[in-house]
Motif scaffolding. Structure first.
Motif, PDB file in Angstrom:
ATOM      1  N   PRO A  53       0.794  -1.221   0.000  1.00  0.00           N
ATOM      2  CA  PRO A  53       0.000   0.000   0.000  1.00  0.00           C
ATOM      3  C   PRO A  53       0.834   1.281   0.000  1.00  0.00           C
ATOM      4  CG  PRO A  53      -0.032  -1.000   2.173  1.00  0.00           C
ATOM      5  CD  PRO A  53       0.688  -1.956   1.262  1.00  0.00           C
ATOM      6  N   LYS A  54       2.135   1.181   0.234  1.00  0.00           N
ATOM      7  CA  LYS A  54       2.991   2.365   0.304  1.00  0.00           C
ATOM      8  C   LYS A  54       3.861   2.566  -0.939  1.00  0.00           C
ATOM      9  CE  LYS A  54       3.089   2.208   5.280  1.00  0.00           C
ATOM     10  NZ  LYS A  54       3.844   2.001   6.486  1.00  0.00           N
ATOM     11  N   ASP A  55       3.860   1.599  -1.862  1.00  0.00           N
ATOM     12  CA  ASP A  55       4.710   1.682  -3.053  1.00  0.00           C
ATOM     13  C   ASP A  55       4.224   2.798  -3.981  1.00  0.00           C
ATOM     14  OD1 ASP A  55       6.440   1.252  -5.165  1.00  0.00           O
ATOM     15  OD2 ASP A  55       5.845  -0.816  -5.514  1.00  0.00           O
ATOM     16  N   GLN A  56       5.096   3.785  -4.236  1.00  0.00           N
ATOM     17  CA  GLN A  56       4.798   4.882  -5.168  1.00  0.00           C
ATOM     18  C   GLN A  56       5.239   4.465  -6.561  1.00  0.00           C
ATOM     19  OE1 GLN A  56       3.059   7.702  -2.853  1.00  0.00           O
ATOM     20  NE2 GLN A  56       3.798   8.458  -4.774  1.00  0.00           N
ATOM     21  N   TRP A  57       4.397   4.712  -7.556  1.00  0.00           N
ATOM     22  CA  TRP A  57       4.748   4.383  -8.937  1.00  0.00           C
ATOM     23  C   TRP A  57       3.997   5.310  -9.883  1.00  0.00           C
ATOM     24  CZ3 TRP A  57       1.052   1.802 -12.223  1.00  0.00           C
ATOM     25  CH2 TRP A  57      -0.131   1.446 -11.585  1.00  0.00           C
ATOM     26  N   VAL A  58       4.425   5.339 -11.134  1.00  0.00           N
ATOM     27  CA  VAL A  58       3.802   6.186 -12.150  1.00  0.00           C
ATOM     28  C   VAL A  58       3.170   5.276 -13.198  1.00  0.00           C
ATOM     29  CG1 VAL A  58       4.225   7.907 -13.955  1.00  0.00           C
ATOM     30  CG2 VAL A  58       5.453   8.055 -11.773  1.00  0.00           C
ATOM     31  N   LEU A  59       1.896   5.531 -13.482  1.00  0.00           N
ATOM     32  CA  LEU A  59       1.226   4.800 -14.562  1.00  0.00           C
ATOM     33  C   LEU A  59       1.686   5.420 -15.875  1.00  0.00           C
ATOM     34  CD1 LEU A  59      -0.837   2.693 -15.510  1.00  0.00           C
ATOM     35  CD2 LEU A  59      -2.584   4.475 -15.347  1.00  0.00           C
ATOM     36  N   ASP A  60       2.490   4.665 -16.618  1.00  0.00           N
ATOM     37  CA  ASP A  60       3.009   5.144 -17.900  1.00  0.00           C
ATOM     38  C   ASP A  60       3.044   3.979 -18.876  1.00  0.00           C
ATOM     39  OD1 ASP A  60       5.228   3.618 -17.108  1.00  0.00           O
ATOM     40  OD2 ASP A  60       6.440   5.367 -16.609  1.00  0.00           O
ATOM     41  N   ASP A  61       3.638   4.184 -20.042  1.00  0.00           N
ATOM     42  CA  ASP A  61       3.681   3.130 -21.061  1.00  0.00           C
ATOM     43  C   ASP A  61       4.344   1.856 -20.549  1.00  0.00           C
ATOM     44  OD1 ASP A  61       2.346   4.597 -23.015  1.00  0.00           O
ATOM     45  OD2 ASP A  61       4.197   5.490 -23.771  1.00  0.00           O
ATOM     46  N   ASP A  62       5.364   1.991 -19.701  1.00  0.00           N
ATOM     47  CA  ASP A  62       6.081   0.817 -19.199  1.00  0.00           C
ATOM     48  C   ASP A  62       5.310   0.062 -18.128  1.00  0.00           C
ATOM     49  OD1 ASP A  62       8.277   1.260 -20.875  1.00  0.00           O
ATOM     50  OD2 ASP A  62       9.236   2.575 -19.409  1.00  0.00           O
ATOM     51  N   SER A  63       4.479   0.745 -17.354  1.00  0.00           N
ATOM     52  CA  SER A  63       3.757   0.083 -16.262  1.00  0.00           C
ATOM     53  C   SER A  63       2.300  -0.212 -16.600  1.00  0.00           C
ATOM     54  CB  SER A  63       3.813   0.946 -14.992  1.00  0.00           C
ATOM     55  OG  SER A  63       3.158   2.181 -15.204  1.00  0.00           O
ATOM     56  N   ASN A  64       1.844   0.216 -17.767  1.00  0.00           N
ATOM     57  CA  ASN A  64       0.462   0.015 -18.172  1.00  0.00           C
ATOM     58  C   ASN A  64       0.288  -1.353 -18.831  1.00  0.00           C
ATOM     59  OD1 ASN A  64      -2.225   0.452 -18.821  1.00  0.00           O
ATOM     60  ND2 ASN A  64      -1.736   1.586 -20.681  1.00  0.00           N
ATOM     61  N   ILE A  78       1.223   7.531  -8.250  1.00  0.00           N
ATOM     62  CA  ILE A  78       0.154   7.006  -7.409  1.00  0.00           C
ATOM     63  C   ILE A  78       0.748   6.041  -6.389  1.00  0.00           C
ATOM     64  CG2 ILE A  78      -1.806   7.346  -8.951  1.00  0.00           C
ATOM     65  CD1 ILE A  78      -1.408   4.683 -10.140  1.00  0.00           C
ATOM     66  N   LYS A  79       0.020   5.829  -5.311  1.00  0.00           N
ATOM     67  CA  LYS A  79       0.533   5.001  -4.220  1.00  0.00           C
ATOM     68  C   LYS A  79      -0.329   3.766  -4.055  1.00  0.00           C
ATOM     69  CE  LYS A  79       0.565   6.496   0.191  1.00  0.00           C
ATOM     70  NZ  LYS A  79       1.040   7.146   1.424  1.00  0.00           N
ATOM     71  N   GLY A  80       0.341   2.611  -3.898  1.00  0.00           N
ATOM     72  CA  GLY A  80      -0.326   1.333  -3.728  1.00  0.00           C
ATOM     73  C   GLY A  80      -0.166   0.509  -4.989  1.00  0.00           C
ATOM     74  N   LYS A  81       0.564  -0.605  -4.892  1.00  0.00           N
ATOM     75  CA  LYS A  81       0.829  -1.390  -6.097  1.00  0.00           C
ATOM     76  C   LYS A  81       0.679  -2.877  -5.830  1.00  0.00           C
ATOM     77  CE  LYS A  81       3.961  -1.798  -9.951  1.00  0.00           C
ATOM     78  NZ  LYS A  81       5.204  -1.400 -10.551  1.00  0.00           N
ATOM     79  N   VAL A  82      -0.025  -3.546  -6.730  1.00  0.00           N
ATOM     80  CA  VAL A  82      -0.155  -5.001  -6.662  1.00  0.00           C
ATOM     81  C   VAL A  82       1.186  -5.605  -7.052  1.00  0.00           C
ATOM     82  CG1 VAL A  82      -1.282  -7.012  -7.686  1.00  0.00           C
ATOM     83  CG2 VAL A  82      -2.630  -4.979  -7.131  1.00  0.00           C
TER      84      VAL A  82
END
Length: 96
Positions: A53-64, A78-82
């Motif tokens: 729930p604390k992982d910060q990440w950016v929704l972009d071409d690489d993570s989409n 955004i914060k919270g990553k599966v």
């Protein structure tokens, strides 16, 4: 609009008790659909989502992981990553 990938982060950004949130997105839909609620117990087949729930990440071409990029979260931090998903004992998706 894509939403599955950003559902958890958007819900985690609300002032909701984490245990209540998890219940509402896991147990409640199964009850509404009159399906057995999955339990974590010895000998049971794994049906689980592991997230940070604390992982910060950016929704972009690489993570989409969607074929679409029409999300208000695209390009934003955004914060919270599966981290992993297991369905019927099989790991699916990205396991970090």
């Amino acid at each position: 609009m894509i939403g599955l990938q950003t559902m958890l982060p958007s819900l985690l950004s609300q002032d909701i008790d984490l245990e209540l949130l998890i219940s509402k997105i896991t147990e409640a839909p199964r009850r509404i659909l009159k399906q057995d609620v999955v339990k974590i117990e010895d000998g049971a087949v794994a049906n689980i989502c592991i997230f940070d729930p604390k992982d910060q990440w950016v929704l972009d071409d690489d993570s989409n992981f969607s074929k679409s990029s029409n999300s208000p979260f695209f390009g934003k931090s955004i914060k919270g990553k599966v981290k992993a998903v297991f369905n019927n004992g099989q790991g699916i998706g990205e396991i970090i």
